[in-house]
Design an enzyme around this catalytic site. Sequence first.
Site, PDB file in Angstrom:
ATOM      1  N   ASP A 147      74.835 -22.944   8.912  1.00 29.11           N
ATOM      2  CA  ASP A 147      74.726 -23.170   7.470  1.00 29.11           C
ATOM      3  C   ASP A 147      75.811 -22.329   6.798  1.00 29.11           C
ATOM      4  OD1 ASP A 147      73.979 -23.763   4.919  1.00 29.11           O
ATOM      5  OD2 ASP A 147      71.987 -22.856   5.013  1.00 29.11           O
ATOM      6  N   GLN A 185      67.937 -20.153  -0.915  1.00 27.68           N
ATOM      7  CA  GLN A 185      68.226 -21.375  -1.661  1.00 27.68           C
ATOM      8  C   GLN A 185      67.659 -21.287  -3.082  1.00 27.68           C
ATOM      9  OE1 GLN A 185      70.098 -23.862  -0.745  1.00 27.68           O
ATOM     10  NE2 GLN A 185      70.288 -23.647   1.472  1.00 27.68           N
ATOM     11  N   CYS A 221      77.197 -27.648   2.357  1.00 26.33           N
ATOM     12  CA  CYS A 221      77.132 -27.822   0.899  1.00 26.33           C
ATOM     13  C   CYS A 221      78.445 -28.356   0.345  1.00 26.33           C
ATOM     14  CB  CYS A 221      76.774 -26.492   0.224  1.00 26.33           C
ATOM     15  SG  CYS A 221      77.922 -25.145   0.584  1.00 26.33           S
ATOM     16  N   GLU A 243      74.749 -12.886  11.174  1.00 30.36           N
ATOM     17  CA  GLU A 243      75.027 -12.806   9.736  1.00 30.36           C
ATOM     18  C   GLU A 243      75.932 -11.600   9.470  1.00 30.36           C
ATOM     19  OE1 GLU A 243      75.606 -13.156   6.120  1.00 30.36           O
ATOM     20  OE2 GLU A 243      74.173 -14.660   6.801  1.00 30.36           O
ATOM     21  N   TYR A 257      75.119 -17.938  10.531  1.00 29.46           N
ATOM     22  CA  TYR A 257      75.077 -17.759   9.072  1.00 29.46           C
ATOM     23  C   TYR A 257      73.611 -17.683   8.648  1.00 29.46           C
ATOM     24  CZ  TYR A 257      79.797 -19.658   9.724  1.00 29.46           C
ATOM     25  OH  TYR A 257      81.074 -19.902  10.175  1.00 29.46           O
TER      26      TYR A 257
END
Length: 458
Positions: free
Chosen positions: A389, A291, A416, A341, A320
């Site tokens: 995510d 982030q 997001c 991932e 993720y």
Amino acid sequence: MYKKFNQNQPKEKDIIITIKRLGINGEGIGYYRKKIIFIPGALPNEVVVAKIITEYPRYIDAELVRIKEKSPDRVPFPTNVNPEIGGLELAHLAYSKQLEFKRDNVLEALKKYHPRGYSKYKVKKTIPAPEEWHYRNKAQYQIEQSHGQTSLGLFAPNSHELFDLPEMPTQSEATQDTERKIKSLVEKLHIRIADPFRHFDGLKTIVVRQAYATHEIQVTLITVGHSLKNLGQLAKEIMRLPNVVSVFQNETDWRNPQVWGNKTTKLTGKNQITDEILGKKFALSPRAFFQLNPVQTITLYSRALKFLDLKADETLIDAYSGVGTLGILAADQVKQVIGIETIPEAIADANHNVELNHIKNANYIQGSVEKVLPELAQNGIPIDALIVDPPRTGLAKSLIKTLLRVKPKTFVYISCNPSTLAQDLVLLSEAYNVRLIENVDMLPQTPRCECVVKLTLR
């Protein structure tokens, strides 16, 4: 303040528009000739003079010429910064109103796609960021040369026009200072700069990332082509800059529309920089996702872990997973963690982070979530709790089908993008109740926000 009217476009007289609301990208919205009109830089309840740029069958793009009646929520835009670069779409709006706008974006998305029971969802107020400015710990600047002048900065959105960026008020001082000093070194050592018009090889992008906890700085030089004269010397000079601990080269080519290429080589220094969240350490290689707002990341992940409400006998799937942040933070609370991932470097970082934190019950697997998750279920792995995510595109439909089949008892969705979140909830609400949605403002001065959603089986 805003760009001048393009003289190559058909000339239109100035028009007067009353702004009704903000669009999802922070632009002012009004109506003209029964069409919706988008005016960046305008705020609700303002009366503005605008110039039409392009008229489409269903909407109009325009630019702000001047403001006739100003909103009381308008604040001064940062000086010495061109607003066309992007990343400051809401910088002219009072911060308290930015927070309201971001919550409203979620409500509007739910209203548009109307997942089951959406009108009863509890959507809490947006959690403000402790720092409204200088919070970004990663700078990814493009570099170009024209008529003997070197420019380092950002492109205007949907454009190849590069704006030199001596100051970016949302970027940390350390990353900006490092970028500027690297620019000077590039000029001093006569490093060849890539030419996008003639497709000549050279240096194309400079990426600077700083770890919040350790202050270590990692530099990546993205190049078109491999062998550049004096690149090794440049790396040595960069290593002398304050807090820089490593320099990498990432190679791309002109056919690749993405900024990053597939090959990354360490030129000098450490393999990773190390950051910390909630007492856990995380080693980061150049391409690893992390982030951009390290202080607010603590808030985001704390809320997500609280929403999960994990039990000691449960298996948590961290989808993720990136470098393993959420799974590693939760490992002490569950029987086991399995992370998924696609990026190989991120998986390597995640498994390294497991060792770094002396965790014995977490494992990270490379592959797509929609493929690996069904395999785990088929192999008898209990999927008690799940955290996802995903990128802005949301969850793959095949993954949602898998979730509806394996039905983890509870899961948390970090989004997001309110639009793709609302679309995904249409399908997920067939089996799940949405208990709570909370916004965390990770990127002040922009329209972007992170939603944390708690879902439980009905």
